[in-house]
Design an enzyme around this catalytic site. Structure first.
Site, mmCIF file in Angstrom:
data_model
loop_
_atom_site.group_PDB
_atom_site.id
_atom_site.type_symbol
_atom_site.label_atom_id
_atom_site.label_comp_id
_atom_site.label_asym_id
_atom_site.label_seq_id
_atom_site.Cartn_x
_atom_site.Cartn_y
_atom_site.Cartn_z
ATOM 1 N N CYS A 2 19.986 53.310 35.662
ATOM 2 C CA CYS A 2 20.871 53.556 34.506
ATOM 3 C C CYS A 2 21.498 52.252 34.023
ATOM 4 O O CYS A 2 21.620 51.287 34.751
ATOM 5 C CB CYS A 2 21.997 54.493 34.917
ATOM 6 S SG CYS A 2 21.412 56.010 35.633
ATOM 7 N N ARG A 27 15.543 48.261 32.436
ATOM 8 C CA ARG A 27 15.907 48.840 33.740
ATOM 9 C C ARG A 27 15.205 50.181 33.965
ATOM 10 O O ARG A 27 15.251 50.724 35.053
ATOM 11 C CB ARG A 27 17.430 49.030 33.827
ATOM 12 C CG ARG A 27 18.204 47.723 33.718
ATOM 13 C CD ARG A 27 19.651 47.967 33.332
ATOM 14 N NE ARG A 27 20.404 48.573 34.399
ATOM 15 C CZ ARG A 27 21.081 47.876 35.333
ATOM 16 N NH1 ARG A 27 21.071 46.565 35.288
ATOM 17 N NH2 ARG A 27 21.761 48.468 36.284
ATOM 18 N N TRP A 74 18.616 57.093 34.111
ATOM 19 C CA TRP A 74 17.395 57.230 34.921
ATOM 20 C C TRP A 74 17.696 58.396 35.851
ATOM 21 O O TRP A 74 18.539 58.294 36.743
ATOM 22 C CB TRP A 74 17.161 55.941 35.706
ATOM 23 C CG TRP A 74 15.928 55.925 36.536
ATOM 24 C CD1 TRP A 74 14.639 55.812 36.113
ATOM 25 C CD2 TRP A 74 15.860 56.030 37.967
ATOM 26 N NE1 TRP A 74 13.789 55.814 37.175
ATOM 27 C CE2 TRP A 74 14.491 55.956 38.328
ATOM 28 C CE3 TRP A 74 16.807 56.159 38.968
ATOM 29 C CZ2 TRP A 74 14.055 56.015 39.635
ATOM 30 C CZ3 TRP A 74 16.369 56.220 40.283
ATOM 31 C CH2 TRP A 74 15.016 56.156 40.606
ATOM 32 N N ASN A 98 26.418 55.050 36.679
ATOM 33 C CA ASN A 98 25.175 54.573 37.285
ATOM 34 C C ASN A 98 25.371 54.712 38.796
ATOM 35 O O ASN A 98 26.380 54.276 39.335
ATOM 36 C CB ASN A 98 24.933 53.107 36.907
ATOM 37 C CG ASN A 98 23.649 52.570 37.548
ATOM 38 O OD1 ASN A 98 22.834 53.353 38.039
ATOM 39 N ND2 ASN A 98 23.491 51.262 37.558
ATOM 40 N N GLY A 99 24.400 55.364 39.457
ATOM 41 C CA GLY A 99 24.513 55.509 40.913
ATOM 42 C C GLY A 99 24.357 56.972 41.306
ATOM 43 O O GLY A 99 23.860 57.788 40.537
ATOM 44 N N GLU A 480 0.334 44.699 47.849
ATOM 45 C CA GLU A 480 0.939 44.436 46.529
ATOM 46 C C GLU A 480 -0.013 44.856 45.414
ATOM 47 O O GLU A 480 0.402 45.452 44.424
ATOM 48 C CB GLU A 480 1.290 42.950 46.421
ATOM 49 C CG GLU A 480 1.608 42.433 45.042
ATOM 50 C CD GLU A 480 2.799 43.102 44.360
ATOM 51 O OE1 GLU A 480 3.471 43.932 45.005
ATOM 52 O OE2 GLU A 480 3.040 42.825 43.178
ATOM 53 N N LYS A 484 0.922 47.494 42.536
ATOM 54 C CA LYS A 484 0.827 47.149 41.109
ATOM 55 C C LYS A 484 -0.009 48.178 40.367
ATOM 56 O O LYS A 484 0.370 48.683 39.316
ATOM 57 C CB LYS A 484 0.192 45.762 40.947
ATOM 58 C CG LYS A 484 1.137 44.619 41.238
ATOM 59 C CD LYS A 484 1.970 44.210 40.059
ATOM 60 C CE LYS A 484 3.446 44.401 40.153
ATOM 61 N NZ LYS A 484 4.150 44.570 41.343
ATOM 62 N N GLU A 487 1.661 51.778 40.336
ATOM 63 C CA GLU A 487 2.953 51.947 39.647
ATOM 64 C C GLU A 487 2.841 51.802 38.136
ATOM 65 O O GLU A 487 3.700 52.281 37.403
ATOM 66 C CB GLU A 487 3.998 50.985 40.195
ATOM 67 C CG GLU A 487 3.785 49.525 39.848
ATOM 68 C CD GLU A 487 4.957 48.664 40.301
ATOM 69 O OE1 GLU A 487 6.098 49.139 40.345
ATOM 70 O OE2 GLU A 487 4.716 47.495 40.604
ATOM 71 N N HIS A 503 -10.715 52.208 61.397
ATOM 72 C CA HIS A 503 -9.815 53.102 62.158
ATOM 73 C C HIS A 503 -9.344 54.280 61.329
ATOM 74 O O HIS A 503 -8.297 54.858 61.613
ATOM 75 C CB HIS A 503 -8.625 52.294 62.680
ATOM 76 C CG HIS A 503 -9.029 51.185 63.602
ATOM 77 N ND1 HIS A 503 -9.502 51.389 64.872
ATOM 78 C CD2 HIS A 503 -9.078 49.852 63.379
ATOM 79 C CE1 HIS A 503 -9.811 50.230 65.421
ATOM 80 N NE2 HIS A 503 -9.568 49.270 64.545
ATOM 81 N N LYS A 603 13.800 49.246 36.970
ATOM 82 C CA LYS A 603 13.642 47.829 37.285
ATOM 83 C C LYS A 603 14.505 47.429 38.466
ATOM 84 O O LYS A 603 14.098 46.628 39.294
ATOM 85 C CB LYS A 603 14.021 46.965 36.067
ATOM 86 C CG LYS A 603 13.828 45.458 36.296
ATOM 87 C CD LYS A 603 12.392 45.118 36.598
ATOM 88 C CE LYS A 603 12.197 43.655 36.945
ATOM 89 N NZ LYS A 603 10.818 43.380 37.417
HETATM 90 C C1 AGP Z 1 7.797 45.892 41.820
HETATM 91 O O1 AGP Z 1 6.629 45.910 41.017
HETATM 92 C C2 AGP Z 1 8.490 47.204 41.849
HETATM 93 N N1 AGP Z 1 8.899 47.566 40.550
HETATM 94 C C3 AGP Z 1 9.521 47.385 42.919
HETATM 95 O O2 AGP Z 1 8.794 47.628 44.094
HETATM 96 C C4 AGP Z 1 10.501 46.210 43.203
HETATM 97 O O3 AGP Z 1 9.796 45.124 43.744
HETATM 98 C C5 AGP Z 1 11.523 46.687 44.249
HETATM 99 O O4 AGP Z 1 12.235 47.768 43.690
HETATM 100 C C6 AGP Z 1 12.499 45.590 44.694
HETATM 101 O O5 AGP Z 1 13.266 45.181 43.598
HETATM 102 P P1 AGP Z 1 14.144 43.830 43.756
HETATM 103 O O6 AGP Z 1 13.162 42.708 43.970
HETATM 104 O O7 AGP Z 1 14.920 43.721 42.493
HETATM 105 O O8 AGP Z 1 15.033 44.013 44.968
#
Ligand code: AGP
Length: 608
Positions: A2, A27, A74, A98-99, A480, A484, A487, A503, A603
């Site tokens: 948010c 965000r 959000w 927010n929270g 990673e 990517k 997501e 395995h 974000k």
């Molecule tokens: C990254 O592509 C993601 N959107 C997410 O995993 C992000 O890396 C994670 O939420 C950590 O965020 P930060 O680096 O702001 O702590």
């Protein structure tokens, strides 16, 4: 996550609030709303989806008023509907939040038992109802706010309007950030400096537990006990960054192509190019005398940390204990004497990472942080900060922050190796030289592989599942790569240590499961070739990301082979991140998803 804004001043605020909210779009959100007070009357407009819908509603039904609050939501509690959008009202009180109010259920039950009627499914409405109940008991706004805050458990950044107090906004923070912006005859509240950049660059960050009363020309800050406190104001760089896409289709594409520049910028902060050596003040972290280093982060930042672990252990012979932040502190990890803790976070506001930092701080560890937002909570609560200089990362999927984090971790591992006498000057000089040359290579690679990756991504977008494999520092990169892809394209993807294939995951292999193998021609290459043969023998389609030597050594037929320049081990994970990012990006473009703001994602995840 948010976004919150508040403005009290001399201009019609509704369009200003929406402008500020637009700067918080990165965000991630799924509804939005604003509320203002005009001629003693509190009113609001709310809309599902993107801010353009709220803008249209305001165009049809304008909101007057020189004081107001705004919010991008959000969804945590309750679907992303207009009815659940903020601001939430109750008896002339408007609240944006927010929270997560963790004890909202008992509070809601208590209020309903006292006759309150709720109109949304949100936890936030409890705050508005609680304030209304205290006002009904005769408490003044400040007292009602302080009493309500004392009842709340969980994480919150709040901004509140009281219809009968049309000259003030009350804000509060416990967890998610909240900043005050100083204007001329105006005062602002915002989730971060970027939101307030159109209005001011003079910012005061609230500490956890602070609450604040702002009018057009006054700012009063109180601590949790209600005692007046002073907080320093600073000139924020949030205003300095131009937040636009340039000639790119998405922020993510722009940020992928910014990497040569921002990695060079970050490296220059840690490398003495004249001497060809690392130049880095590790502050209170005394690597020479550490028994162990704890590391914690989330998501992409965690994968950067995993690569860092390989480097600290290989080049500095320093054992590293790393875990995802949401597990880290609940393991009650023993934290013996000579130990420091390093936290990695682009936003510097990730709730799980911050909670792990505080766990280590409570255990008297020296705290280091690798962060991109220098004014963030994690930065402010660390003993030493190792900044990444990636500039604002707007795309929800982290790209340039990741390669900048790796650049910082490489420098830290080398300085730790020097301090512990485990890295020779020759090796350090060689690795530094390799890093110095890296940004130029990045540029060449991005331009060279783009057409091939676009073609490959069109193919990949047909599949429902993808597997990523890697060994050594290519294993976290496989994790990673899978993150990517999933997501932003919503295609299911998993990353695995290549040696783990036999395995279990090998049961998945058939012609419908493309396997992306990340394999520079390093000491693991031969073993990874065996894994590729296991895949090929079962009809699996291989996409190999390797270098010239690796390509020459591979006789297997592949769906595609992406060939990168030969680089030093310390550069490989940073370089190989580029094709991994581009594959995800172009596949998502073919899938037609919202690349910069993927569904359900935020974000900065400022809730646990
Ligand atoms: C990254 O592509 C993601 N959107 C997410 O995993 C992000 O890396 C994670 O939420 C950590 O965020 P930060 O680096 O702001 O702590």
């Amino acid at each position: 996550m948010c976004g919150i804004v508040g403005i009290v001043g001399k201009r019609e605020v509704a369009p200003l609030l929406v402008d500020a909210l637009k700067r918080l779009e990165y965000r991630g959100y799924d509804s939005a709303g604003v509320a203002t007070i005009h001629e003693g009357h509190l009113d609001r407009r709310r809309a599902e989806g993107k801010l353009v819908n709220l803008d249209q509603k305001l165009g049809q039904y304008p909101l007057a008023g020189r004081i107001g609050i705004g919010h991008t939501r959000w969804a945590t509690h309750g679907a992303p509907t207009e009815n659940n959008a903020h601001p939430h009202f109750c008896s002339g009180i408007a609240v944006v939040h927010n929270g997560i109010i963790e004890n909202f259920a008992p509070l809601r039950a208590e209020l309903i038992a006292d006759g309150a009627e709720f109109h949304s499914q949100t936890d936030t409405e409890v705050v508005a109802q609680l304030l209304a109940a205290y006002r009904k008991q005769g408490l003044a706004p400040r007292d009602a706010m302080q009493k309500a805050l004392s009842r709340l458990e969980g994480a919150y950044a709040l901004a509140v309007l009281f219809e009968d107090q049309p000259d003030m906004i009350i804000g509060a923070r416990s967890g998610p950030p909240l900043a005050v912006g100083h204007g001329s005859g105006e005062m602002f509240l915002g989730s971060d400096a970027i939101a307030l950049a159109p209005f001011t660059d003079e910012i005061t960050y609230l500490n956890d537990g602070d609450w604040v009363v702002i009018t057009c020309d006054r700012l009063e800050i109180y601590d949790q006990a209600g005692q007046p406190v002073e907080r320093p104001s600073q000139i924020s760089r949030g205003a300095a960054y131009v937040v636009d896409k340039g000639n790119h289709r998405h922020f993510m594409e722009k940020e992928i192509y910014e990497q040569p520049e921002v990695v060079a910028h970050t490296l220059s902060h840690y490398i003495d190019f004249a001497e060809g050596r690392v130049r880095l003040d590790t502050g209170r972290i005394d690597f020479a005398n550490l028994d162990r280093l704890a590391m914690s982060a989330c998501g992409t930042a965690y994968y950067a940390g995993l690569i860092g672990k390989y480097w600290f252990e290989r080049f500095a012979r320093l054992p590293v204990e790393i875990d995802v932040a949401s597990e880290f502190r609940y393991r009650e990890m023993p934290l013996p004497g000579k130990m420091a803790a390093l936290f990695i976070s682009q936003s510097g506001e990730t709730a799980d990472t911050l909670a792990s930092l505080r766990y280590c701080k409570d255990n008297a560890l020296t705290i280091g942080a690798v962060v991109n937002v220098q004014e963030s909570t994690i930065a402010r609560e660390s003993d030493v900060v190792f900044p990444t200089l990636a500039g604002p990362e707007i795309g929800v999927a982290s790209t340039k922050a990741f390669t900048c984090q790796l650049s910082v971790l490489a420098a830290l591992a080398m300085i730790a190796g020097r301090a512990r006498g485990t890295l020779s000057i020759e090796d350090e000089t060689r690795m530094v030289q390799a890093l110095v040359e890296a940004p130029r290579l990045f540029n060449e690679v991005l331009n060279a592989i783009q057409p091939q990756v676009e073609t490959l991504s069109r193919e990949l977008s047909r599949f429902k599942d993808v597997l990523y494999l890697g060994r050594g520092t290519s294993f976290p990169l496989a994790l990673e790569g899978a993150l990517k892809l999933k997501e932003i394209s919503y295609i299911h993807a998993e990353g695995y240590a290549a040696g783990e294939l036999k395995h279990g995951p090998i049961a998945l292999i058939d012609e419908n499961m493309p396997v992306i193998v990340i394999a520079p021609h390093d000491r693991h290459f031969e073993k990874t070739v065996s894994n590729m043969q296991e895949v090929a023998a079962r009809g699996g389609q291989i996409i190999l990301i390797t270098d010239e030597k690796g390509a020459a050594a591979t006789t297997l037929e592949t769906m595609a082979t992406i060939v990168l320049p030969q680089v030093d081990d310390i550069v490989a994970p940073i370089l190989y991140a580029l094709p991994v990012q581009l594959i995800a990006y172009h596949t998502a473009v073919f899938m037609g998803t919202d690349v910069d703001q993927p569904r359900n994602l935020a974000k900065s995840v400022t809730v646990e």
